[in-house]
Scaffold this motif. Structure first.
Motif, mmCIF file in Angstrom:
data_model
loop_
_atom_site.group_PDB
_atom_site.id
_atom_site.type_symbol
_atom_site.label_atom_id
_atom_site.label_comp_id
_atom_site.label_asym_id
_atom_site.label_seq_id
_atom_site.Cartn_x
_atom_site.Cartn_y
_atom_site.Cartn_z
ATOM 1 N N GLU A 189 56.067 34.945 12.246
ATOM 2 C CA GLU A 189 55.571 34.832 10.882
ATOM 3 C C GLU A 189 56.302 35.826 9.981
ATOM 4 O O GLU A 189 56.504 36.983 10.350
ATOM 5 N N GLU A 190 56.659 35.361 8.787
ATOM 6 C CA GLU A 190 57.512 36.139 7.902
ATOM 7 C C GLU A 190 56.865 37.440 7.423
ATOM 8 O O GLU A 190 57.564 38.411 7.138
ATOM 9 N N ASP A 191 55.546 37.488 7.325
ATOM 10 C CA ASP A 191 54.904 38.686 6.792
ATOM 11 C C ASP A 191 54.446 39.659 7.874
ATOM 12 O O ASP A 191 53.718 40.612 7.597
ATOM 13 N N THR A 192 54.871 39.445 9.111
ATOM 14 C CA THR A 192 54.523 40.368 10.192
ATOM 15 C C THR A 192 55.398 41.617 10.116
ATOM 16 O O THR A 192 56.617 41.524 9.997
ATOM 17 N N ASP A 193 54.766 42.777 10.190
ATOM 18 C CA ASP A 193 55.498 44.049 10.191
ATOM 19 C C ASP A 193 55.801 44.529 11.603
ATOM 20 O O ASP A 193 56.865 45.106 11.856
ATOM 21 N N VAL A 194 54.848 44.330 12.510
ATOM 22 C CA VAL A 194 54.967 44.833 13.881
ATOM 23 C C VAL A 194 54.588 43.722 14.846
ATOM 24 O O VAL A 194 53.484 43.177 14.769
ATOM 25 N N GLY A 195 55.497 43.403 15.748
ATOM 26 C CA GLY A 195 55.234 42.413 16.769
ATOM 27 C C GLY A 195 54.855 43.061 18.089
ATOM 28 O O GLY A 195 54.533 44.259 18.139
ATOM 29 N N PRO A 196 54.916 42.311 19.173
ATOM 30 C CA PRO A 196 54.544 42.851 20.478
ATOM 31 C C PRO A 196 55.641 43.724 21.066
ATOM 32 O O PRO A 196 56.807 43.652 20.659
ATOM 33 N N LEU A 197 55.276 44.534 22.042
ATOM 34 C CA LEU A 197 56.287 45.235 22.826
ATOM 35 C C LEU A 197 56.972 44.230 23.748
ATOM 36 O O LEU A 197 56.514 43.104 23.942
ATOM 37 N N SER A 198 58.071 44.651 24.336
ATOM 38 C CA SER A 198 58.937 43.708 25.047
ATOM 39 C C SER A 198 58.350 43.200 26.355
ATOM 40 O O SER A 198 58.708 42.122 26.824
ATOM 41 N N SER A 199 57.462 43.978 26.957
ATOM 42 C CA SER A 199 56.934 43.587 28.271
ATOM 43 C C SER A 199 55.588 44.261 28.506
ATOM 44 O O SER A 199 55.224 45.231 27.828
ATOM 45 N N GLU A 200 54.884 43.753 29.493
ATOM 46 C CA GLU A 200 53.606 44.356 29.870
ATOM 47 C C GLU A 200 53.800 45.780 30.373
ATOM 48 O O GLU A 200 53.010 46.680 30.079
ATOM 49 N N ARG A 201 54.893 45.995 31.113
ATOM 50 C CA ARG A 201 55.193 47.331 31.620
ATOM 51 C C ARG A 201 55.471 48.307 30.488
ATOM 52 O O ARG A 201 55.042 49.470 30.515
ATOM 53 N N ALA A 202 56.199 47.837 29.457
ATOM 54 C CA ALA A 202 56.502 48.702 28.314
ATOM 55 C C ALA A 202 55.223 49.155 27.629
ATOM 56 O O ALA A 202 55.094 50.322 27.227
ATOM 57 N N ARG A 203 54.264 48.246 27.472
ATOM 58 C CA ARG A 203 53.006 48.622 26.844
ATOM 59 C C ARG A 203 52.234 49.602 27.718
ATOM 60 O O ARG A 203 51.664 50.581 27.218
ATOM 61 N N ALA A 204 52.213 49.363 28.995
ATOM 62 C CA ALA A 204 51.487 50.265 29.906
ATOM 63 C C ALA A 204 52.094 51.669 29.872
ATOM 64 O O ALA A 204 51.368 52.672 29.878
ATOM 65 N N PHE A 231 51.375 59.180 5.214
ATOM 66 C CA PHE A 231 51.980 58.559 6.394
ATOM 67 C C PHE A 231 50.959 57.744 7.187
ATOM 68 O O PHE A 231 51.213 56.589 7.560
ATOM 69 N N VAL A 232 49.815 58.318 7.437
ATOM 70 C CA VAL A 232 48.782 57.610 8.194
ATOM 71 C C VAL A 232 48.323 56.373 7.435
ATOM 72 O O VAL A 232 48.121 55.293 8.026
ATOM 73 N N ALA A 233 48.170 56.488 6.126
ATOM 74 C CA ALA A 233 47.767 55.322 5.324
ATOM 75 C C ALA A 233 48.815 54.216 5.433
ATOM 76 O O ALA A 233 48.475 53.028 5.539
ATOM 77 N N GLY A 234 50.082 54.586 5.410
ATOM 78 C CA GLY A 234 51.150 53.594 5.547
ATOM 79 C C GLY A 234 51.152 52.932 6.907
ATOM 80 O O GLY A 234 51.365 51.708 7.012
ATOM 81 N N MET A 235 50.912 53.690 7.949
ATOM 82 C CA MET A 235 50.870 53.120 9.302
ATOM 83 C C MET A 235 49.677 52.180 9.464
ATOM 84 O O MET A 235 49.782 51.111 10.076
ATOM 85 N N ARG A 236 48.537 52.567 8.893
ATOM 86 C CA ARG A 236 47.333 51.717 8.981
ATOM 87 C C ARG A 236 47.523 50.389 8.242
ATOM 88 O O ARG A 236 46.935 49.373 8.609
ATOM 89 N N ALA A 237 48.318 50.408 7.192
ATOM 90 C CA ALA A 237 48.464 49.216 6.344
ATOM 91 C C ALA A 237 49.391 48.169 6.946
ATOM 92 O O ALA A 237 49.458 47.038 6.444
ATOM 93 N N LEU A 238 50.111 48.497 8.003
ATOM 94 C CA LEU A 238 51.055 47.555 8.597
ATOM 95 C C LEU A 238 50.332 46.361 9.215
ATOM 96 O O LEU A 238 49.251 46.505 9.803
ATOM 97 N N ARG A 239 50.956 45.203 9.114
ATOM 98 C CA ARG A 239 50.377 43.987 9.694
ATOM 99 C C ARG A 239 50.998 43.735 11.061
ATOM 100 O O ARG A 239 52.200 43.518 11.179
ATOM 101 N N MET A 240 50.170 43.777 12.085
ATOM 102 C CA MET A 240 50.606 43.473 13.446
ATOM 103 C C MET A 240 50.226 42.032 13.766
ATOM 104 O O MET A 240 49.087 41.623 13.517
ATOM 105 N N GLY A 241 51.170 41.256 14.303
ATOM 106 C CA GLY A 241 50.844 39.866 14.597
ATOM 107 C C GLY A 241 52.020 39.088 15.121
ATOM 108 O O GLY A 241 52.991 39.655 15.649
ATOM 109 N N ASP A 242 51.939 37.784 14.981
ATOM 110 C CA ASP A 242 52.952 36.861 15.500
ATOM 111 C C ASP A 242 54.311 37.197 14.889
ATOM 112 O O ASP A 242 54.488 37.125 13.670
ATOM 113 N N PRO A 243 55.306 37.551 15.708
ATOM 114 C CA PRO A 243 56.604 37.942 15.158
ATOM 115 C C PRO A 243 57.362 36.792 14.505
ATOM 116 O O PRO A 243 58.331 37.031 13.784
#
Length: 461
Positions: A302-317, A288-300
């Motif tokens: 882009e077609e190969d992005t797995d994880v984009g940004p959270l919806s707001s600054e407050r959500a991230r905080a 599970f940890v290996a799978g989570m580490r392998a995810l690509r976070m980036g510009d939503p």
């Protein structure tokens, strides 16, 4: 909160909108009431023709509306397209099935005779204008899964969408209008949350449905209760993902990653608490940890992005606060857990182990790509851990033992139990939760009947 499109990948405000004033709200309420008087008399065939037309238009618009969704709330573009396709599918499903789902029901002949009637039946009739208070995380799907059954039942809709997805909200109104529904059948109200209470108190609004936070649900339920109006609430979730020794660990771990980070982890039905039998805990955790580490976070976009940004600054905080509280209290962060540098409201896929009941993340919903791991000694402890939450939306169970499956289905306190798979909504199956995850059901026949007047018709001699 302003009504605006703010790109979560950059933090840039792209468009702002003025909230509707009292005069415009009144005009729309009048229009909804007047439209309902005539729309309620239309045939299922007429409604289905328009609903199918809406589905076709949505298919045509898929790429454009997907870009709008991604720009407004940040989900990867491929997931935004899939959301649009799912909405079109649900529209067609209700167009095909609404008439049979709402067909007159005839009680048993013996019961009709015993009542003294020569004939009796149960008929489903529409209630009237329904207020829908909807969230940003699935800005098309959350609305369509209300609108398709409500319109097919003969109701009309008033949408108060989340303030950060105004362009998607306006698109939905335009979509139904282009499909041939009268102007007052489905209207978007560009209003703030502070305007909801007064609208819900208006006698022309007959019922309400809300998907969102627990505080928002409490507020709507309180007003609706005072006004004696029907409500359906789908609130938060902290779904368990239970892995037992007989599970296919490779597949369970792969699905676990998707179940946690779908929609950037911002889903009420995302698996959030991973409860693993001690015999397979280490093996599952490694995968599970290996799978989570392998995810690509980036510009939503882009077609190969797995994880984009959270919806707001407050959500991230808010998410950071939960992770930091757990870390300070002794939890181990196995991956992620640190805010990246640069623009946008990104937060990395994160796995936390050693969570205890005293930590906030054990009690509160983590709305983002953060997973918590728990070790269970046996089946009994797995059930206790799974149910040790104020929420009860759905659940996931991985085992090939039929006795264990029966036990989980019997004892898990949730609106759904998904065995050897991840939770996903489908128009044919009822969707909703128990405990603080809300009440009532969406989708299926149960969902379309929520906003119907169930009328007994009795004929004497």
């Amino acid at each position: 909160m302003s009504i605006a499109t703010v790109n979560p990948a950059t933090g840039e405000t792209l468009r702002t909108f003025e909230a509707m004033d009292g005069e415009e709200i009144e005009r729309r309420l009048q229009l909804a009431e007047a439209t309902f008087r005539t729309y309620r008399t239309t045939s299922f065939a007429e409604r289905a023709q328009r609903m199918r037309r809406a589905a076709g238009l949505l298919d045509d618009d898929q790429q454009e509306i997907a870009r709008t969704i991604t720009c407004e709330m940040g989900k990867p573009i491929a997931q935004a397209r899939a959301e649009a396709a799912k909405c079109a599918k649900a529209m067609r499903w209700y167009a095909e099935h609404a008439e049979e789902l709402l067909a007159d029901e005839e009680p048993a002949a013996a019961d009709v005779k015993d009542s003294g009637a020569v004939r009796a039946l149960v008929r489903y009739r529409p209630l009237g204008p329904v207020l829908a208070v909807m969230p940003w995380n699935f800005p098309l799907w959350q609305v369509v899964r209300f609108a398709a059954p409500a319109l097919m039942a003969g109701n009309v809709g008033l949408l108060k969408h989340a303030s950060n997805v105004p362009q998607t909200a306006l698109y939905l109104e335009d979509l139904f209008h282009r499909a041939g529904f009268a102007e007052g059948c489905f209207q978007t109200l560009l209003i703030g949350s502070d305007a909801v209470d007064e609208i819900l108190r208006d006698e022309r609004v007959r019922a309400a449905t809300l998907t969102g936070s627990e505080p928002a649900g409490r507020a709507v339920a309180s007003t609706a209760g005072e006004m004696v109006k029907k409500t359906v609430l789908e609130l938060g979730g902290s779904d368990p993902f239970v892995v037992m020794p007989s599970a296919d660990l490779d597949r369970a771990a792969r699905v676990a990653v998707t179940a946690r980070v779908q929609n950037n982890g911002q889903s009420c039905i995302a698996a959030k608490r991973f409860i693993v039998h001690t015999d397979v805990y280490d093996a599952f955790t490694e995968r599970f940890v290996a799978g989570m580490r392998a995810l690509r976070m980036g510009d939503p976009m882009e077609e190969d992005t797995d994880v984009g940004p959270l919806s707001s600054e407050r959500a991230r905080a808010d998410l950071e606060e939960l992770v930091d509280d757990a870390r300070r209290s002794g939890a181990q962060v196995l991956c992620g857990g640190e805010r990246p540098e640069g623009p946008g409201w990104y937060y990395p896929p994160t796995v936390i182990a050693g969570v205890t009941r005293e930590m906030r993340i054990h009690r509160e919903e983590a709305f983002g790509p953060v997973a918590t791991l728990y070790r269970a000694r046996d089946l009994d402890e797995a059930v206790l851990l799974a149910d040790d939450t104020p929420f009860g939306l759905s659940s996931n169970v991985w085992t090939r033992d039929e006795e264990e499956i029966d036990r989980f289905v019997r004892d898990l306190e949730a609106g759904g139990v998904y065995v050897n798979g991840m939770t996903a909504s489908h128009p044919a199956f009822p969707f909703g939760g128990v405990k603080r995850s809300g009440y009532g059901r969406e989708l299926s026949g149960h969902g379309i009947r929520e906003f119907c007047n169930i009328t007994t018709v009795w004929h004497g001699a």
